[in-house]
Design a protein around this motif. Structure first.
Motif, PDB file in Angstrom:
ATOM      1  N   SER A 168       0.826  -1.208   0.000  1.00 40.70           N
ATOM      2  CA  SER A 168       0.000   0.000   0.000  1.00 40.70           C
ATOM      3  C   SER A 168       0.860   1.258   0.000  1.00 40.70           C
ATOM      4  O   SER A 168       0.583   2.222  -0.725  1.00 40.70           O
ATOM      5  CB  SER A 168      -0.916   0.008   1.233  1.00 40.70           C
ATOM      6  OG  SER A 168      -1.762  -1.114   1.235  1.00 40.70           O
ATOM      7  N   TYR A 171       2.883   1.438  -3.580  1.00 39.09           N
ATOM      8  CA  TYR A 171       2.120   1.751  -4.789  1.00 39.09           C
ATOM      9  C   TYR A 171       1.230   2.984  -4.649  1.00 39.09           C
ATOM     10  O   TYR A 171       1.006   3.711  -5.619  1.00 39.09           O
ATOM     11  CB  TYR A 171       1.258   0.555  -5.189  1.00 39.09           C
ATOM     12  CG  TYR A 171       2.055  -0.632  -5.676  1.00 39.09           C
ATOM     13  CD1 TYR A 171       2.779  -0.567  -6.866  1.00 39.09           C
ATOM     14  CD2 TYR A 171       2.098  -1.810  -4.947  1.00 39.09           C
ATOM     15  CE1 TYR A 171       3.521  -1.644  -7.314  1.00 39.09           C
ATOM     16  CE2 TYR A 171       2.836  -2.902  -5.388  1.00 39.09           C
ATOM     17  CZ  TYR A 171       3.547  -2.815  -6.569  1.00 39.09           C
ATOM     18  OH  TYR A 171       4.284  -3.881  -7.006  1.00 39.09           O
ATOM     19  N   PHE A 172       0.713   3.228  -3.442  1.00 41.21           N
ATOM     20  CA  PHE A 172      -0.257   4.315  -3.287  1.00 41.21           C
ATOM     21  C   PHE A 172       0.149   5.371  -2.263  1.00 41.21           C
ATOM     22  O   PHE A 172      -0.526   6.389  -2.126  1.00 41.21           O
ATOM     23  CB  PHE A 172      -1.629   3.740  -2.902  1.00 41.21           C
ATOM     24  CG  PHE A 172      -2.171   2.754  -3.898  1.00 41.21           C
ATOM     25  CD1 PHE A 172      -2.524   3.156  -5.175  1.00 41.21           C
ATOM     26  CD2 PHE A 172      -2.312   1.414  -3.562  1.00 41.21           C
ATOM     27  CE1 PHE A 172      -3.017   2.249  -6.101  1.00 41.21           C
ATOM     28  CE2 PHE A 172      -2.802   0.496  -4.475  1.00 41.21           C
ATOM     29  CZ  PHE A 172      -3.154   0.912  -5.753  1.00 41.21           C
ATOM     30  N   LEU A 179      -6.894   2.207   2.284  1.00 40.61           N
ATOM     31  CA  LEU A 179      -7.105   1.839   0.885  1.00 40.61           C
ATOM     32  C   LEU A 179      -8.569   2.017   0.483  1.00 40.61           C
ATOM     33  O   LEU A 179      -9.483   1.687   1.239  1.00 40.61           O
ATOM     34  CB  LEU A 179      -6.701   0.380   0.660  1.00 40.61           C
ATOM     35  CG  LEU A 179      -5.199   0.070   0.669  1.00 40.61           C
ATOM     36  CD1 LEU A 179      -4.977  -1.431   0.759  1.00 40.61           C
ATOM     37  CD2 LEU A 179      -4.520   0.639  -0.571  1.00 40.61           C
ATOM     38  N   THR A 180      -8.779   2.523  -0.718  1.00 40.01           N
ATOM     39  CA  THR A 180     -10.131   2.642  -1.253  1.00 40.01           C
ATOM     40  C   THR A 180     -10.542   1.306  -1.872  1.00 40.01           C
ATOM     41  O   THR A 180      -9.687   0.440  -2.137  1.00 40.01           O
ATOM     42  CB  THR A 180     -10.191   3.729  -2.333  1.00 40.01           C
ATOM     43  OG1 THR A 180      -9.407   3.300  -3.464  1.00 40.01           O
ATOM     44  CG2 THR A 180      -9.656   5.056  -1.810  1.00 40.01           C
ATOM     45  N   ARG A 182     -11.329   0.717  -4.907  1.00 41.77           N
ATOM     46  CA  ARG A 182     -10.658   0.577  -6.195  1.00 41.77           C
ATOM     47  C   ARG A 182      -9.203   0.157  -6.008  1.00 41.77           C
ATOM     48  O   ARG A 182      -8.710  -0.754  -6.687  1.00 41.77           O
ATOM     49  CB  ARG A 182     -10.722   1.902  -6.965  1.00 41.77           C
ATOM     50  CG  ARG A 182     -10.065   1.862  -8.350  1.00 41.77           C
ATOM     51  CD  ARG A 182     -10.724   0.834  -9.240  1.00 41.77           C
ATOM     52  NE  ARG A 182     -10.226   0.888 -10.610  1.00 41.77           N
ATOM     53  CZ  ARG A 182     -10.555   0.011 -11.542  1.00 41.77           C
ATOM     54  NH1 ARG A 182     -11.374  -0.990 -11.248  1.00 41.77           N
ATOM     55  NH2 ARG A 182     -10.082   0.115 -12.767  1.00 41.77           N
ATOM     56  N   GLN A 183      -8.498   0.806  -5.105  1.00 39.20           N
ATOM     57  CA  GLN A 183      -7.108   0.446  -4.836  1.00 39.20           C
ATOM     58  C   GLN A 183      -7.010  -0.985  -4.318  1.00 39.20           C
ATOM     59  O   GLN A 183      -6.094  -1.730  -4.684  1.00 39.20           O
ATOM     60  CB  GLN A 183      -6.508   1.425  -3.826  1.00 39.20           C
ATOM     61  CG  GLN A 183      -6.324   2.834  -4.365  1.00 39.20           C
ATOM     62  CD  GLN A 183      -6.024   3.844  -3.270  1.00 39.20           C
ATOM     63  OE1 GLN A 183      -6.344   3.631  -2.097  1.00 39.20           O
ATOM     64  NE2 GLN A 183      -5.410   4.966  -3.646  1.00 39.20           N
ATOM     65  N   SER A 184      -7.961  -1.380  -3.499  1.00 39.79           N
ATOM     66  CA  SER A 184      -7.980  -2.744  -2.966  1.00 39.79           C
ATOM     67  C   SER A 184      -8.123  -3.762  -4.088  1.00 39.79           C
ATOM     68  O   SER A 184      -7.424  -4.784  -4.120  1.00 39.79           O
ATOM     69  CB  SER A 184      -9.138  -2.900  -1.976  1.00 39.79           C
ATOM     70  OG  SER A 184      -8.969  -2.055  -0.859  1.00 39.79           O
ATOM     71  N   LEU A 186      -7.319  -3.377  -7.240  1.00 41.35           N
ATOM     72  CA  LEU A 186      -6.107  -3.379  -8.064  1.00 41.35           C
ATOM     73  C   LEU A 186      -5.003  -4.209  -7.411  1.00 41.35           C
ATOM     74  O   LEU A 186      -4.292  -4.963  -8.087  1.00 41.35           O
ATOM     75  CB  LEU A 186      -5.631  -1.947  -8.296  1.00 41.35           C
ATOM     76  CG  LEU A 186      -6.533  -1.058  -9.160  1.00 41.35           C
ATOM     77  CD1 LEU A 186      -6.010   0.373  -9.187  1.00 41.35           C
ATOM     78  CD2 LEU A 186      -6.636  -1.607 -10.586  1.00 41.35           C
ATOM     79  N   PRO A 199       0.031  -2.718 -10.075  1.00 33.55           N
ATOM     80  CA  PRO A 199      -1.313  -2.123  -9.973  1.00 33.55           C
ATOM     81  C   PRO A 199      -1.476  -0.824 -10.744  1.00 33.55           C
ATOM     82  O   PRO A 199      -2.600  -0.445 -11.091  1.00 33.55           O
ATOM     83  CB  PRO A 199      -1.455  -1.881  -8.463  1.00 33.55           C
ATOM     84  CG  PRO A 199      -0.573  -2.899  -7.837  1.00 33.55           C
ATOM     85  CD  PRO A 199       0.604  -3.036  -8.766  1.00 33.55           C
ATOM     86  N   PHE A 200      -0.368  -0.145 -11.038  1.00 29.05           N
ATOM     87  CA  PHE A 200      -0.435   1.098 -11.800  1.00 29.05           C
ATOM     88  C   PHE A 200      -0.430   0.866 -13.309  1.00 29.05           C
ATOM     89  O   PHE A 200      -0.776   1.758 -14.075  1.00 29.05           O
ATOM     90  CB  PHE A 200       0.753   2.005 -11.445  1.00 29.05           C
ATOM     91  CG  PHE A 200       0.524   2.824 -10.210  1.00 29.05           C
ATOM     92  CD1 PHE A 200      -0.686   3.446  -9.973  1.00 29.05           C
ATOM     93  CD2 PHE A 200       1.533   2.964  -9.275  1.00 29.05           C
ATOM     94  CE1 PHE A 200      -0.892   4.204  -8.835  1.00 29.05           C
ATOM     95  CE2 PHE A 200       1.338   3.718  -8.131  1.00 29.05           C
ATOM     96  CZ  PHE A 200       0.121   4.338  -7.907  1.00 29.05           C
TER      97      PHE A 200
END
Length: 228
Positions: A168, A171-172, A179-180, A182-184, A186, A199-200
């Motif tokens: 986390s 990448y974010f 984590l949102t 969407r991020q979860s 990905l 994930p990006f």
């Protein structure tokens, strides 16, 4: 000439002793891993330590991980995690019926925990067959939440990146608890091939899968009851 019977008996006895000691070690470790203050490491992390390869891993308890990530990983990796006994027999049967020279798929989260903690990474029928009884045993010894907590803290999410907290932040730039959905999704989609999937930089097919995972999490309900 065939080896003498005495030699075969000694070899068989030695093999049984080694197997017995291995299973005893796994049982002892599994019992110890019930305690939340013990933070297991994977064989890949041990390899990196021995070879003096740096890696990132910061243990976080399950309650400090965004529920959307926990549920997304379950939906992406092991949809029947709350239902099976450590082995998804239906998925195994389906994988066995495929015409392929290599074992593929069908690994539950429990089986992946067993693989990451006790075995090597390469695919083989021998390793898969050995994972099955141990996964059944681990599922009896550890609660589902603890199995998921261990998995999310030892899973590889890139070269030298282990565990959801390190992933986390890498990448974010945020903690796993923030984590949102969407991020979860990905991060969950990247798990099967962590060295190839960023994930990006996911292709359209994987982005579509991530969107499907998001929708499944929203509609999961009692399906994810063991992790609530």
């Amino acid at each position: 000439m065939f080896p003498p019977h005495g030699f075969l008996r000694r070899a068989a006895r030695l093999a049984l002793i080694i197997i017995g000691l291995f299973l005893l070690c796994i049982t002892v470790l599994a019992v110890l891993y019930r305690f939340s203050f013990i933070h297991p490491v994977s064989t890949l992390m041990l390899r990196d330590t021995v070879t003096h390869t740096s890696y990132k891993r910061q243990w976080v308890p399950l309650r400090h991980i965004a529920p959307s990530l926990v549920y997304s990983v379950m939906m992406a990796e092991d949809g029947r995690f709350c239902e099976h006994d450590g082995v998804d027999w239906q998925a195994l049967q389906q994988a066995a019926s495929e015409d392929d020279d290599k074992p593929r798929g069908a690994s539950t989260i429990t089986m992946q925990v067993v693989k990451n903690l006790f075995f090597w990474k390469s695919r083989s029928y021998l390793r898969k067959a050995t994972e099955i009884p141990i996964a059944l045993w681990v599922d009896m010894l550890l609660p589902k939440k603890r199995i998921m907590e261990i998995y999310l803290n030892i899973a590889q999410w890139g070269k030298g990146i282990y565990g959801v907290e390190a992933a986390s932040r890498y990448y974010f730039g945020i903690s796993a608890r923030n984590l949102t959905p969407r991020q979860s999704a990905l991060l969950a989609i990247a798990l099967p091939s962590p060295l190839k999937r960023n994930p990006f930089r996911l292709d359209y097919t994987l982005l579509d899968r991530a969107a499907i995972i998001e929708r499944r999490v929203l509609a999961a309900g009692a399906y994810i009851g063991c992790l609530r």
